[in-house]
Design a protein around this motif. Structure first.
Motif, PDB file in Angstrom:
ATOM      1  N   ASN A   1     -13.782 -81.482  77.860  1.00 11.79           N
ATOM      2  CA  ASN A   1     -13.330 -81.266  76.490  1.00 11.79           C
ATOM      3  C   ASN A   1     -11.814 -81.186  76.436  1.00 11.79           C
ATOM      4  O   ASN A   1     -11.162 -80.857  77.433  1.00 11.79           O
TER       5      ASN A   1
ATOM      6  N   VAL B   1     -11.887 -82.219  70.858  1.00 12.23           N
ATOM      7  CA  VAL B   1     -12.987 -83.178  70.953  1.00 12.23           C
ATOM      8  C   VAL B   1     -13.596 -83.214  72.346  1.00 12.23           C
ATOM      9  O   VAL B   1     -12.970 -82.831  73.344  1.00 12.23           O
TER      10      VAL B   1
ATOM     11  N   GLU C   1     -14.355 -85.301  75.363  1.00 14.81           N
ATOM     12  CA  GLU C   1     -13.751 -86.511  75.914  1.00 14.81           C
ATOM     13  C   GLU C   1     -14.597 -87.155  77.012  1.00 14.81           C
ATOM     14  O   GLU C   1     -14.140 -88.081  77.685  1.00 14.81           O
TER      15      GLU C   1
ATOM     16  N   LEU D   1     -11.039 -92.399  70.522  1.00 16.47           N
ATOM     17  CA  LEU D   1     -11.354 -91.104  69.924  1.00 16.47           C
ATOM     18  C   LEU D   1     -10.363 -90.701  68.840  1.00 16.47           C
ATOM     19  O   LEU D   1     -10.700 -89.909  67.958  1.00 16.47           O
ATOM     20  N   TRP D   2      -9.144 -91.216  68.922  1.00 16.29           N
ATOM     21  CA  TRP D   2      -8.073 -90.787  68.022  1.00 16.29           C
ATOM     22  C   TRP D   2      -7.507 -91.981  67.260  1.00 16.29           C
ATOM     23  O   TRP D   2      -6.730 -92.767  67.809  1.00 16.29           O
TER      24      TRP D   2
END
Length: 496
Positions: A66, A78, A80, A330-331
């Motif tokens: 994480n 998040v 990861e 993710l971003w």
């Protein structure tokens, strides 16, 4: 197939173009036949080198589950795990080996990454152990994902360090023991525990200039290695009575001008973080490859050129989390960037411009420093930096830093307009310091900064630039004792 072929052509062209721009804009480096002398390895790989007379790069990666694992059971941010696999690790490690053959780095595993039994983490651990055997990489533990003191009691962090290091030793096998830990921030008690109980004498335990960034604040330390005091991890030990035999290392080398600001500033639509330097998020990911690499090389040059001349050795350091290889998945704010092209260009350009630079592990570097410096008495770090013109690094400004056992001091001036130099930081280390107490569950303690007389961040009413003559007489005497030339009329180093 056509798409894949196009990409394979575009990336080398981009790298070639950026290298041309960097050569024109930053200066001609060394010839290619000199590069073979770079990075003579240490201990089991090649002959040991000396600290003085050398330039060093320390590079680490954090493997986690994480984003911020604040305790053994609590995480922020998040998950990861989807971007932690052997595939990402191979891309990352092979890129480093390609750009800098023989480079060694440090891998730090979080608590959850050491315990996760999913196949991707089992394979990832096995792969990174193979990198230790193949390249001489260091494998170690990171407690609390950079912010252990903010969330955990000192006793709990010590337990985490003990158990985490044991898990690392079992994972690597053959009686392995790292020489250093990656900690982000670690309290004085934790650093003393590492030294006295774990026989580890190097820690990345401070993040220089960090304030209003991420989950913790810790401004106030020296930017280069020092032995910490039992009073505060940011304070250099003053003598035997408060000496901790654990070399404290910074986490990221940053632009001295941009670092003056807390948090970040919005400039021309770009979020210019105060930690802009050689880290990827504030440079390659936010700015893009070409300006990002220019900033990274500008920061590197401050240390490898003038800093090397002033201090007799030079050191640049950075941590790139393994998740960054594919964190763009993710971003959305990463704009599809992962910084890998920039990493290749930055490392390749370092080898071209400073071919004798050494890329070694945190433990190796810290132990070299410890072998040379037996106490803080001889510390005298000096730096001069002019702005890169990128983000908050104003090209007309020049900052000078002076750092020693007694104090750290920074002066600022407009070198083009030749304005008078003023103090923007004077942190005294002869004064009593005290860290916060242990945080309670659910009540983290964010601010662990050491601020007293004058601080560069300007967050307190009295933190305004001042003339050196405005200091108390005893403070001026402290400076005169260390740097008498700063007060000599007509001397080129005089406070102008």
């Amino acid at each position: 197939m056509r798409k894949r072929k196009t990409k394979s052509v575009v990336i080398p062209l981009l790298i070639a173009l950026v290298l041309i721009l960097l050569t024109l804009g930053i200066g001609i480096g060394q010839t290619e036949n000199q590069v073979s002398k770079a990075n003579e390895a240490i201990d089991g790989f090649e002959p040991k080198v000396e600290l003085m007379g050398n330039r060093f790069l320390t590079f680490a990666s954090v493997v986690r589950v994480n984003q911020i694992e604040t305790t053994r059971a609590e995480s922020h941010g998040v998950d990861e795990s989807a971007v932690h696999s052997p595939g990402e690790a191979r891309i990352f490690r092979e890129a480093i080996e390609k750009a800098w053959p023989g480079a060694r780095m440090t891998w730090a595993f979080s608590w959850l990454a050491l315990q996760d039994e999913r196949q991707n983490y089992r394979d990832l651990r096995e792969l990174i152990v193979s990198y230790h055997k193949k390249y001489g990489d260091e494998i170690t533990f990171i407690p609390g994902a950079y912010f252990s003191p903010m969330y955990n009691s000192r006793e709990q962090t010590n337990r985490d360090l003990h158990d985490g290091l044991q898990m690392v030793a079992e994972m690597v096998g053959d009686g392995y023991r790292p020489q250093a830990v990656i900690g982000g921030f670690l309290s004085a008690d934790n650093l003393r525990y590492l030294s006295e109980e774990e026989d580890i004498h190097v820690s990345q335990g401070t993040i220089w200039s960090q304030y209003a960034v991420d989950n913790g604040d810790g401004d106030g330390s020296i930017v280069y290695p020092y032995y910490p005091s039992t009073e505060h991890f940011n304070k250099p030990a003053q003598g035997d009575a408060d000496f901790i035999d654990c070399v404290n290392l910074d986490g990221w080398t940053v632009d001295f001008l941009n670092a003056r600001y807390p948090g970040a500033r919005r400039i021309d639509g770009v979020n210019c973080g105060s930690r802009m330097g050689v880290g990827p998020i504030e440079t390659l990911i936010r700015l893009g490859t070409e300006p990002g690499v220019r900033q990274m090389l500008s920061t590197t040059a401050t240390h490898f050129d003038k800093g090397f001349e002033l201090n007799g050795f030079a050191w640049v350091t950075s941590i790139w989390e393994l998740s960054l290889v594919e964190a763009r998945k993710l971003w959305p704010g990463y704009q599809g960037r992962n910084g890998m092209e920039g990493l290749d260009i930055w490392l390749s350009e370092i080898r071209r411009r400073w071919p004798d630079a050494k890329a070694i592990t945190h433990g190796e570097f810290g132990m070299l420093w410890r072998e040379h410096f037996k106490s803080n008495d001889e510390l005298d770090y000096r730096f001069v930096h002019r702005g890169s013109g990128i983000c908050g690094s104003e090209p007309e400004l020049e900052i000078r830093w002076f750092m020693n056992k007694d104090f750290r001091m920074a002066t600022l001036r407009d070198w083009i307009a030749q304005t008078p130099e003023k103090l923007i930081d004077f942190t005294r280390y002869d004064l009593k310091a005290e860290e916060p107490g242990n945080p309670e569950p659910g009540k983290p303690i964010r601010n662990w900064s050491l601020m007293n007389r004058l601080n560069q961040k300007g967050t307190r009413p009295h933190d305004v630039p001042m003339k050196i003559e405005a200091l108390y007489p005893e403070e001026q005497e402290m400076i005169k004792k260390r740097y008498p030339v700063l007060f000599e009329e007509g001397h080129p180093l005089r406070i102008k």
